[in-house]
Structure formats: structure tokens, C-alpha cells
Scaffold this motif. Structure first.
Motif, PDB file in Angstrom:
ATOM      1  N   PRO A  42      65.997   2.140  64.076  1.00  0.00           N
ATOM      2  CA  PRO A  42      64.857   2.591  63.275  1.00  0.00           C
ATOM      3  C   PRO A  42      63.886   3.433  64.115  1.00  0.00           C
ATOM      4  O   PRO A  42      63.654   3.140  65.289  1.00  0.00           O
ATOM      5  CB  PRO A  42      64.196   1.290  62.811  1.00  0.00           C
ATOM      6  CG  PRO A  42      65.319   0.300  62.836  1.00  0.00           C
ATOM      7  CD  PRO A  42      66.170   0.690  64.011  1.00  0.00           C
ATOM      8  N   SER A  64      71.191  -2.477  56.201  1.00  0.00           N
ATOM      9  CA  SER A  64      71.430  -2.350  57.638  1.00  0.00           C
ATOM     10  C   SER A  64      72.754  -3.011  57.961  1.00  0.00           C
ATOM     11  O   SER A  64      73.043  -4.114  57.495  1.00  0.00           O
ATOM     12  CB  SER A  64      70.312  -3.045  58.422  1.00  0.00           C
ATOM     13  OG  SER A  64      69.097  -2.388  58.166  1.00  0.00           O
ATOM     14  N   THR A  77      70.532   2.426  59.075  1.00  0.00           N
ATOM     15  CA  THR A  77      70.054   1.481  60.072  1.00  0.00           C
ATOM     16  C   THR A  77      71.104   0.399  60.351  1.00  0.00           C
ATOM     17  O   THR A  77      71.961   0.107  59.521  1.00  0.00           O
ATOM     18  CB  THR A  77      68.771   0.797  59.587  1.00  0.00           C
ATOM     19  OG1 THR A  77      68.999   0.291  58.275  1.00  0.00           O
ATOM     20  CG2 THR A  77      67.611   1.760  59.578  1.00  0.00           C
ATOM     21  N   ILE A  79      71.669  -3.588  62.671  1.00  0.00           N
ATOM     22  CA  ILE A  79      70.956  -4.761  63.186  1.00  0.00           C
ATOM     23  C   ILE A  79      71.922  -5.627  63.995  1.00  0.00           C
ATOM     24  O   ILE A  79      72.085  -6.813  63.746  1.00  0.00           O
ATOM     25  CB  ILE A  79      70.220  -5.523  62.025  1.00  0.00           C
ATOM     26  CG1 ILE A  79      69.385  -6.700  62.524  1.00  0.00           C
ATOM     27  CG2 ILE A  79      71.169  -5.923  60.897  1.00  0.00           C
ATOM     28  CD1 ILE A  79      68.146  -6.317  63.273  1.00  0.00           C
ATOM     29  N   TRP A  88      63.408  -2.163  64.821  1.00  0.00           N
ATOM     30  CA  TRP A  88      62.917  -2.827  63.609  1.00  0.00           C
ATOM     31  C   TRP A  88      61.599  -3.559  63.879  1.00  0.00           C
ATOM     32  O   TRP A  88      60.748  -3.674  63.002  1.00  0.00           O
ATOM     33  CB  TRP A  88      63.962  -3.798  63.051  1.00  0.00           C
ATOM     34  CG  TRP A  88      64.964  -3.155  62.130  1.00  0.00           C
ATOM     35  CD1 TRP A  88      66.327  -3.128  62.283  1.00  0.00           C
ATOM     36  CD2 TRP A  88      64.696  -2.464  60.897  1.00  0.00           C
ATOM     37  NE1 TRP A  88      66.913  -2.457  61.229  1.00  0.00           N
ATOM     38  CE2 TRP A  88      65.930  -2.049  60.359  1.00  0.00           C
ATOM     39  CE3 TRP A  88      63.529  -2.160  60.194  1.00  0.00           C
ATOM     40  CZ2 TRP A  88      66.040  -1.344  59.154  1.00  0.00           C
ATOM     41  CZ3 TRP A  88      63.621  -1.450  58.989  1.00  0.00           C
ATOM     42  CH2 TRP A  88      64.868  -1.056  58.487  1.00  0.00           C
ATOM     43  N   LEU A 104      64.980  -8.007  55.328  1.00  0.00           N
ATOM     44  CA  LEU A 104      65.917  -6.932  55.666  1.00  0.00           C
ATOM     45  C   LEU A 104      67.217  -7.138  54.902  1.00  0.00           C
ATOM     46  O   LEU A 104      67.776  -8.246  54.908  1.00  0.00           O
ATOM     47  CB  LEU A 104      66.224  -6.933  57.172  1.00  0.00           C
ATOM     48  CG  LEU A 104      67.223  -5.859  57.634  1.00  0.00           C
ATOM     49  CD1 LEU A 104      66.644  -4.458  57.465  1.00  0.00           C
ATOM     50  CD2 LEU A 104      67.607  -6.078  59.111  1.00  0.00           C
TER      51      LEU A 104
END
Ligand SMILES: Cc1cc2nc3c(=O)[nH]c(=O)nc-3n(C[C@H](O)[C@H](O)[C@H](O)COP(=O)(O)O)c2cc1C
Length: 368
Positions: A42, A64, A77, A79, A88, A104
Motif C-alpha cells: 500500500p 488483498s 494489495t 498481506i 497497511w 481488510l
């Protein structure tokens, strides 16, 4: 079910969702905007965009990916690395500073992915290609046949979702939304057209829901069920979906998860007249979030208020809106006061980088 015409004020009443008290019932739906780095980190611009929208009752941040192979499109995005968490964290801190709250969304694209984007052959329940072209940095290209997931792939993907959820908490999110909608990996397991497996994850409805149940339970075990939402989209044909037996899939899935204590169930493209939605409301003991079907080409003048009220009257507790928040950083103020809303200016700008069509939608103050 409540009476057919909920008071217009109900949308602006506080409500609890998991451990949170939301100041009203209008949530920002997840919106993929492709403003991350090519590695899925991000950017500071994203912190600005989300902070502008902090008056949403809750922001569900865009899809994400929990691992490299789950990536759908360029610049979405992710994660699954320390850099993703750090990126993030900047976003959640900016939103918290404005008084907002964020979950999220975790999304694995399954067959909705391409080696030119992720560097990997996509994986899916069965080796059946997306029946359409797919967006890459070189434009739309033919989709590839995904690799059928092995038992080991299933185990590791479940673990990746749980790890992604832990990462999201570390990044400052209040919780996560498991994406089982819109033709992505989890939805591909649910649908008869995309899941031709003959093992314990394919065939009967009981088998086809298994992967979604395992992912959701693993995520709930990782961060606590009260911090987990689940998004579904019954009937959706997006990304070439053919569910086959929608009326059986969702009662079975929700029956398996009803006792899990999840924060909420989120129904995308919810129609108050749909018997499946009515059944879901009856069967689901927890918070029901519903995303109304708004006109395709125009945000209603009231920002979606009347559509939201109709869903509250049909038993929803919380309403999620996408494009109205995209085009109106101060949507809540506009809805409360009946001020006119901005329309999405250029649909093309939804998915390209930069500030234009992203952080430059005016507030009421800006237009005077
Ligand atoms: C630009 C754009 C990006 C979207 N990205 C996502 C996403 O990341 N995850 C998801 O579940 N739905 C996504 N959706 C669907 C929205 O969450 C929502 O269901 C849809 O826009 C309908 O709601 P609306 O009429 O209020 O916009 C996206 C929609 C748009 C327009």
C-alpha cells in the motif's frame, strides 16, 4: 424480519459489530483500486484516500492477496510480507487518526489470475479456465488453464489465509473479511461449474462448501471469530461463475458456520425480494451486512439511502455501499443532509494509478 418500511433514521443509529460499536450503519464496501506498488505494498496515496473516507461506519479495505499465486490484477494489495504489513499500517493509522475503523478483505483470485501478473500459474479447484480475457499490465489477454489444487495446496492455502489475518491485525486492522464472492477462489469451490473435483472438496454441496468452511474457521481461530466477516454473492455470475444449486449451497454453508460467532455475514448484490436472502436472514443468527443492487451507470441522487432502507426493512443490520463512497469522501454528511452526490467521473479511472479519480473527488466544503 422487521416491518416493511424501516424509519429513515435507522441507518443513522449506532450498532454493534463484533467488538466494535459503529456510529451508524453505512459501511464502505471493498473496492479494488490498483494503487499499490507492483509488489502489492500500500502507498501513501492510499492512506490519503482511505482517511478521506473515515466517516464510514466501517471501511472494508480492498481485496488483498494472502499469497503470491492468489494475485488477480497488477498493483492490487497483498498481506503476506513485512513490507505489506508496514504499508497497511500507514493506512490504518491515517484512518484511525480521523476517527475511523477498518477491516481488510482477504481475497485469493484462484483462476482469476495470470502468469504475466503473478509470475505463477494460477491454481483453482479444477483445471477450467476463466471463460473470458483477463486484465494484465499489457491489457486484456486470454486466460490460462489453472492448475488443479492438490491436497497440499488446500492445506497451505488455508494456512496462508490464517497468516494473512494475523498480519492484518498486526497492521492495525480491527478484523478481516474472508472473500467468498464474485467468482474468486472460495466462490470457485462453491460453484458446480468451477468445481469438478471428486475428492472431499468437490461433488455434493456438503463437499463443495468444505474449503470455505475450513478457511473461515482457520481465520477465526487465528484472530478470534468476532473479528471475522464472510462475504458471499449468491447468484453472481461474475468471473464466469455457475453456482448450479444456489438454493442449497448457502443454507448448507451458513448452517456450518452459524455457530462460529463471526462478526458478520456480508451479502453482495443483495435483493430484498430474493428468497435466498430471506432464507439467509432467517438462518443467520448474527449481524447481516447487505450491499444493495444500485443502478449500473448512476449512483442514486440519495446516495443509496432508499436502497439501504429497503434492505434494513428486509432484516439487514448494516448496509455496505461501494461506488457512492468511491465518488464521495463525505458521503455520510451528504446522506444525512440530503445534499447531492458526486457521480463516478470516469469508470476507467477506477483501476489506474494516480490521484485522478481517486483522491480528487470534492467534498461539500470544497465546492462551497
Ligand atoms: C472499482 C470497484 C472495485 C471493486 N473491488 C471489489 C473488491 O476488492 N472486493 C469485493 O468483494 N468487491 C469489489 N467490488 C464490488 C463492490 O464491493 C460492490 O459490491 C459493488 O460495487 C456494488 O456496490 P455499489 O453499487 O454500491 O458500488 C468492486 C467494485 C468496483 C466498482
Amino acid at each position: 424480519m422487521t416491518n416493511a418500511s424501516a424509519s429513515p433514521q435507522k441507518l443513522f443509529e449506532a450498532v454493534t459489530l463484533g467488538p466494535l460499536t459503529l456510529p451508524h450503519r453505512l459501511v464502505m464496501a471493498p473496492l479494488t483500486r490498483n494503487r499499490a506498488t507492483p509488489e502489492g505494498v500500500p502507498t501513501p496515496l492510499m492512506a490519503t484516500y482511505y482517511a478521506q473516507r473515515a466517516t464510514a461506519a466501517l471501511i472494508i479495505a480492498e481485496a488483498s492477496t494472502p499469497n503470491a499465486v492468489g494475485q488477480t490484477y497488477p498493483n492490487i494489495t497483498a498481506i503476506h510480507s513485512p513490507a505489506h504489513i508496514a504499508g497497511w499500517r500507514r493506512v490504518t493509522e491515517a484512518v484511525r487518526a480521523e476517527g475511523g475503523r477498518m477491516f481488510l478483505q482477504i481475497q485469493h483470485g484462484g483462476r482469476a489470475g495470470h502468469p504475466d501478473t503473478s509470475g505463477l500459474t494460477p491454481v483453482a479447484p479444477s483445471p477450467i479456465a476463466l471463460p473470458e480475457t483477463i486484465h494484465t499490465s499489457a491489457g486484456r489477454v486470454p486466460s490460462v488453464v489453472p492448475r488443479e489444487m492438490t491436497a497440499e495446496d488446500i492445506t497451505s492455502t488455508v494456512a496462508d489465509f490464517a497468516a494473512a489475518a494475523r498480519n492484518a491485525i498486526e497492521a492495525g486492522f480491527e478484523g478481516v473479511e474472508v472473500h467468498s464472492a464474485n467468482g474468486h477462489l472460495l466462490h470457485q469451490f462453491l460453484g458446480r461449474g468451477t468445481n469438478r473435483r471428486t475428492d472431499a472438496y468437490g461433488g455434493s454441496v456438503e463437499h463443495r462448501i468444505r474449503f470455505v468452511v475450513e478457511v473461515t474457521e482457520a481465520v477465526a481461530a487465528a484472530i478470534g471469530p468476532e473479528r471475522v466477516g464472510l462475504r458471499i454473492s449468491p447468484w453472481s455470475t461474475v468471473n464466469g461463475m455457475e453456482e448450479g444449486d444456489t438454493e442449497e449451497i448457502y443454507p448448507a454453508l451458513l448452517g456450518a458456520l452459524a455457530g462460529s460467532g463471526l462478526a458478520y455475514l456480508h451479502v453482495g448484490y443483495a435483493d430484498p425480494e430474493d428468497p435466498v436472502l430471506q432464507r439467509i436472514r432467517k438462518d443467520w443468527p448474527g449481524t447481516l451486512m447487505a450491499n444493495p443492487v444500485l443502478p449500473k451507470d448512476r449512483i442514486p441522487d440519495d446516495g443509496g439511502l432508499a436502497h439501504g432502507e429497503r434492505l434494513l426493512a428486509a432484516g439487514a443490520d448494516v448496509i455496505a455501499l461501494g461506488r457512492p463512497f468511491l465518488a464521495n469522501p463525505d458521503l455520510i454528511r451528504r446522506m444525512r443532509t440530503g445534499a447531492p452526490v458526486n457521480q463516478v467521473r470516469d469508470a476507467y479511472m477506477m483501476y489506474v494509478g494516480g490521484e485522478t479519480g481517486y483522491t480528487d473527488y470534492p467534498t461539500l466544503d470544497a465546492v462551497g
